[in-house]
Scaffold this motif. Structure first.
Motif, mmCIF file in Angstrom:
data_model
loop_
_atom_site.group_PDB
_atom_site.id
_atom_site.type_symbol
_atom_site.label_atom_id
_atom_site.label_comp_id
_atom_site.label_asym_id
_atom_site.label_seq_id
_atom_site.Cartn_x
_atom_site.Cartn_y
_atom_site.Cartn_z
ATOM 1 N N TRP A 15 0.858 -1.181 0.000
ATOM 2 C CA TRP A 15 0.000 0.000 0.000
ATOM 3 C C TRP A 15 0.894 1.230 0.000
ATOM 4 O O TRP A 15 1.786 1.366 0.822
ATOM 5 C CB TRP A 15 -0.894 0.026 1.240
ATOM 6 C CG TRP A 15 -1.901 -1.068 1.244
ATOM 7 C CD1 TRP A 15 -1.728 -2.342 1.684
ATOM 8 C CD2 TRP A 15 -3.247 -1.004 0.779
ATOM 9 N NE1 TRP A 15 -2.855 -3.082 1.536
ATOM 10 C CE2 TRP A 15 -3.822 -2.283 0.985
ATOM 11 C CE3 TRP A 15 -4.029 0.006 0.211
ATOM 12 C CZ2 TRP A 15 -5.130 -2.571 0.630
ATOM 13 C CZ3 TRP A 15 -5.343 -0.295 -0.120
ATOM 14 C CH2 TRP A 15 -5.874 -1.550 0.083
ATOM 15 N N ALA A 16 0.655 2.123 -0.941
ATOM 16 C CA ALA A 16 1.426 3.377 -0.969
ATOM 17 C C ALA A 16 0.826 4.325 0.053
ATOM 18 O O ALA A 16 -0.386 4.441 0.183
ATOM 19 C CB ALA A 16 1.358 4.001 -2.366
ATOM 20 N N LEU A 31 12.811 -4.478 6.917
ATOM 21 C CA LEU A 31 11.618 -4.862 7.676
ATOM 22 C C LEU A 31 10.471 -5.239 6.746
ATOM 23 O O LEU A 31 9.639 -6.078 7.096
ATOM 24 C CB LEU A 31 11.180 -3.732 8.601
ATOM 25 C CG LEU A 31 12.087 -3.389 9.786
ATOM 26 C CD1 LEU A 31 11.415 -2.351 10.678
ATOM 27 C CD2 LEU A 31 12.427 -4.626 10.600
ATOM 28 N N ALA A 32 10.428 -4.625 5.554
ATOM 29 C CA ALA A 32 9.390 -4.978 4.591
ATOM 30 C C ALA A 32 9.740 -6.253 3.846
ATOM 31 O O ALA A 32 8.921 -7.172 3.743
ATOM 32 C CB ALA A 32 9.182 -3.834 3.600
ATOM 33 N N PHE A 33 10.988 -6.346 3.351
ATOM 34 C CA PHE A 33 11.370 -7.466 2.497
ATOM 35 C C PHE A 33 11.329 -8.807 3.231
ATOM 36 O O PHE A 33 11.001 -9.831 2.642
ATOM 37 C CB PHE A 33 12.760 -7.232 1.911
ATOM 38 C CG PHE A 33 12.768 -6.238 0.783
ATOM 39 C CD1 PHE A 33 12.188 -6.552 -0.438
ATOM 40 C CD2 PHE A 33 13.337 -4.980 0.941
ATOM 41 C CE1 PHE A 33 12.179 -5.628 -1.474
ATOM 42 C CE2 PHE A 33 13.333 -4.056 -0.087
ATOM 43 C CZ PHE A 33 12.750 -4.374 -1.313
ATOM 44 N N THR A 34 11.690 -8.819 4.494
ATOM 45 C CA THR A 34 11.670 -10.090 5.239
ATOM 46 C C THR A 34 10.733 -10.010 6.439
ATOM 47 O O THR A 34 10.856 -10.780 7.382
ATOM 48 C CB THR A 34 13.088 -10.459 5.710
ATOM 49 O OG1 THR A 34 13.574 -9.473 6.624
ATOM 50 C CG2 THR A 34 14.041 -10.580 4.539
ATOM 51 N N GLY A 35 9.781 -9.092 6.376
ATOM 52 C CA GLY A 35 8.925 -8.837 7.523
ATOM 53 C C GLY A 35 8.061 -9.999 7.954
ATOM 54 O O GLY A 35 7.975 -10.304 9.140
ATOM 55 N N PHE A 68 3.287 -3.213 3.879
ATOM 56 C CA PHE A 68 4.642 -3.553 3.467
ATOM 57 C C PHE A 68 4.995 -2.641 2.290
ATOM 58 O O PHE A 68 4.509 -2.857 1.182
ATOM 59 C CB PHE A 68 4.738 -5.018 3.047
ATOM 60 C CG PHE A 68 4.542 -5.984 4.176
ATOM 61 C CD1 PHE A 68 3.269 -6.316 4.607
ATOM 62 C CD2 PHE A 68 5.629 -6.553 4.807
ATOM 63 C CE1 PHE A 68 3.084 -7.214 5.649
ATOM 64 C CE2 PHE A 68 5.455 -7.454 5.836
ATOM 65 C CZ PHE A 68 4.173 -7.786 6.274
ATOM 66 N N ASP A 69 5.814 -1.645 2.538
ATOM 67 C CA ASP A 69 6.179 -0.676 1.509
ATOM 68 C C ASP A 69 7.604 -0.969 1.040
ATOM 69 O O ASP A 69 8.579 -0.604 1.686
ATOM 70 C CB ASP A 69 6.063 0.744 2.071
ATOM 71 C CG ASP A 69 6.204 1.806 0.993
ATOM 72 O OD1 ASP A 69 6.821 1.507 -0.046
ATOM 73 O OD2 ASP A 69 5.722 2.929 1.201
ATOM 74 N N TYR A 70 7.702 -1.628 -0.126
ATOM 75 C CA TYR A 70 9.014 -1.993 -0.643
ATOM 76 C C TYR A 70 9.678 -0.861 -1.407
ATOM 77 O O TYR A 70 10.882 -0.920 -1.698
ATOM 78 C CB TYR A 70 8.895 -3.205 -1.573
ATOM 79 C CG TYR A 70 8.269 -4.404 -0.927
ATOM 80 C CD1 TYR A 70 6.968 -4.789 -1.252
ATOM 81 C CD2 TYR A 70 8.969 -5.151 0.011
ATOM 82 C CE1 TYR A 70 6.375 -5.889 -0.670
ATOM 83 C CE2 TYR A 70 8.392 -6.261 0.591
ATOM 84 C CZ TYR A 70 7.099 -6.627 0.259
ATOM 85 O OH TYR A 70 6.532 -7.721 0.849
ATOM 86 N N HIS A 123 18.157 4.061 8.461
ATOM 87 C CA HIS A 123 18.664 2.723 8.743
ATOM 88 C C HIS A 123 17.870 1.749 7.890
ATOM 89 O O HIS A 123 16.734 2.036 7.477
ATOM 90 C CB HIS A 123 18.486 2.389 10.233
ATOM 91 C CG HIS A 123 19.184 1.157 10.699
ATOM 92 N ND1 HIS A 123 18.644 -0.102 10.530
ATOM 93 C CD2 HIS A 123 20.375 0.972 11.323
ATOM 94 C CE1 HIS A 123 19.486 -1.005 11.046
ATOM 95 N NE2 HIS A 123 20.538 -0.372 11.528
ATOM 96 N N ALA A 124 18.462 0.582 7.617
ATOM 97 C CA ALA A 124 17.778 -0.407 6.773
ATOM 98 C C ALA A 124 16.503 -0.936 7.411
ATOM 99 O O ALA A 124 15.588 -1.376 6.710
ATOM 100 C CB ALA A 124 18.727 -1.559 6.467
#
Length: 491
Positions: A15-16, A86-90, A147-149, A156-157
């Motif tokens: 979601w943007a 946090l998004a990519f492997t959340g 989750f905003d990729y 910070h990452a």
């Protein structure tokens, strides 16, 4: 979505959201913590599978609730947005679940798994969150857990934004948090200002480098553990240190024992089978038959570490040491010492933890313990250095030998990437902890064979780790976008 499984084939919905202009934090100075970093900051009792991705977001959510309670605004809803690693492997790291539970009032140190599952199901069904001190708040896990990729937060990452909305659904309060490793959390303003978390009274031995640590030790006549003990007692007192250290080891030992007696398949979709129990049972049988090969001691160290990290992967209670992903190295090294070294004593556990915390503080102050920031060298590498130092200390090593042990262990983890398959803290993480423990014991043994003199100082090794992490491609730093994570089929 709560409880969904992240795979390389099907990604969660993105979601943007509107992002307000923010300062460029790329050139801000690195966040440093004054040298006092307590042993109880370095080692925290929490839950798996990740200190950065599970514990940190839960802590951040708790801080946001406090901010909401202190606000004069009337809130009606909540929203959360995960960014970067946090998004990519959340989902693989249970970040979505941890964030929602944190917003529902749960905290890592007193986490109740059964109660958590009930609350998650209630939130899923009612799309409401009820928490003390605030009105009932709208929260739809399908829509409000974002989750905003695409939007990268520059501090910070491991970045996340938490938002409170009004009755019309407009954002009335927003805070950006960064989970900077080991369960430590900072707001965007704190990170940008280089804020120290240490705001207490001065301590007698505020060393900021290994060189200063050795110099203070030589001048005072105190061991590294002795100096760290003096610092701890100046803040919390001897009894607090004593009881707290006992609890840390009890949680570590209990975690090992659970892992050694539990089998089955780990959650997450990779169908990774627990191996620690089978290996442990075989080792016990071999020992009874007196058929153990000389190298079997490596299997003992590995199985202790694997037991911890299988528990961590299953969401069990662990101690960050210094992180969840590296939580098995230190308990395995300590268990090896207590169960396999003649003359070992539990009376030395406090010295082990103090020495390890001193080394961990140096790594955190001068480099990083965050896999998302510097790869697995910052997690398992740091854990091995800390464990080697602790073991060397309780086996009678001098401060110079202890510094050497830490350097040997860290040096031989330099460049190690963080590439968890499917974003789960399972492959290669579980076995990697076993090898980290073996390296820690080997490093301590080598250091004890020498007189403490060596070519590469620990400070130089820590700085090399920092530089290596800065140069490392982001796809090898916990995003699961490179390495084993893309070369091992997981669909």
């Amino acid at each position: 979505m709560v409880g969904s499984a992240h795979t390389a084939c099907i990604a969660p919905k993105v979601w943007a959201i509107p992002v307000s202009p923010r300062p460029d934090t790329r050139n801000h100075k690195r966040v440093r913590h004054l040298m006092f970093l307590s042993v109880f900051d370095m080692f925290k009792v929490g839950i798996g599978p990740s200190s950065s991705h599970t514990m940190g977001p839960m802590v951040a959510a708790g801080r946001f609730l406090d901010q909401m309670r202190a606000s004069p605004f009337q809130f009606a809803g909540l929203r959360a947005s995960l960014h970067g690693s946090l998004a990519f492997t959340g989902v693989g790291h249970a970040t979505d679940r941890a964030t929602i539970l944190g917003l529902a009032g749960f905290s890592p140190e007193d986490y109740d798994a059964e109660a958590a599952e009930k609350v998650l199901e209630e939130i899923k069904q009612t799309r409401r969150i009820s928490v003390d001190g605030l009105p009932e708040l709208r929260f739809d896990p399908e829509r409000d857990m974002i989750f905003d990729y695409d939007t990268k937060l520059t501090g910070h990452a491991n970045g996340m934004m938490l938002m409170a909305t009004d009755a019309q659904g407009d954002v009335a309060l927003r805070e950006t948090y960064y989970s900077i490793g080991g369960g430590f959390v900072m707001t965007e303003k704190e990170l940008a200002a280089g804020k120290d978390t240490d705001e207490g009274a001065p301590v007698p031995f505020p060393f900021k480098s290994a060189a200063e640590m050795l110099e203070m030790s030589a001048k005072s006549g105190k061991t590294i553990a002795g100096m760290k003990r003096a610092n701890e007692e100046a803040r919390g007192g001897a009894e607090y240190l004593r009881e707290g250290s006992k609890r840390l080891w009890q949680v570590m030992r209990d975690c090992i024992d659970r892992g050694l007696t539990t089998d089955g398949t780990l959650p997450g979709g990779l169908q990774v089978k627990r191996r620690a129990k089978g290996i442990y049972d075989a080792l016990i049988a071999e020992r009874g038959q007196n058929q153990s090969a000389p190298h079997t001691i490596n299997d003992w160290m590995s199985v202790y570490a694997m037991a911890v990290n299988e528990e961590n992967a299953a969401g069990g209670q662990v101690v960050t040491a210094p992180t969840n992903g590296a939580a098995g190295v230190m308990p395995a090294t300590l268990r090896y010492y207590l169960d396999h070294v003649p003359g070992a004593s539990e009376a030395h556990i406090e010295d082990f933890l103090l020495t390890a915390a001193a080394i961990g503080g140096l790594v955190k102050y001068n480099a990083s313990i965050s896999g998302a920031e510097a790869g697995c060298q910052a997690e398992v590498g740091s854990a091995a250095a800390m464990s080697a130092a602790g073991l060397c200390a309780v086996m009678g090593g001098t401060p110079e030998q202890i510094e050497n042990a830490a350097e040997i262990a860290l040096e031989h983890h330099l460049g190690m990437t963080c590439d968890p398959v499917k974003g789960l803290v399972q492959v290669p993480c579980i076995e990697r902890n076993g090898l980290g423990a073996i390296k820690a014991v080997s490093a301590a043994s080598l250091a004890l064979r020498g007189d403490g003199t060596h070519l590469v100082p620990l400070d130089a090794c820590i700085e090399t780790m920092r530089q290596t992490g800065a140069d490392m491609s982001e796809k090898y730093k916990e995003t699961s976008l490179g390495g084993l994570a893309v070369n091992v089929p997981n669909c």
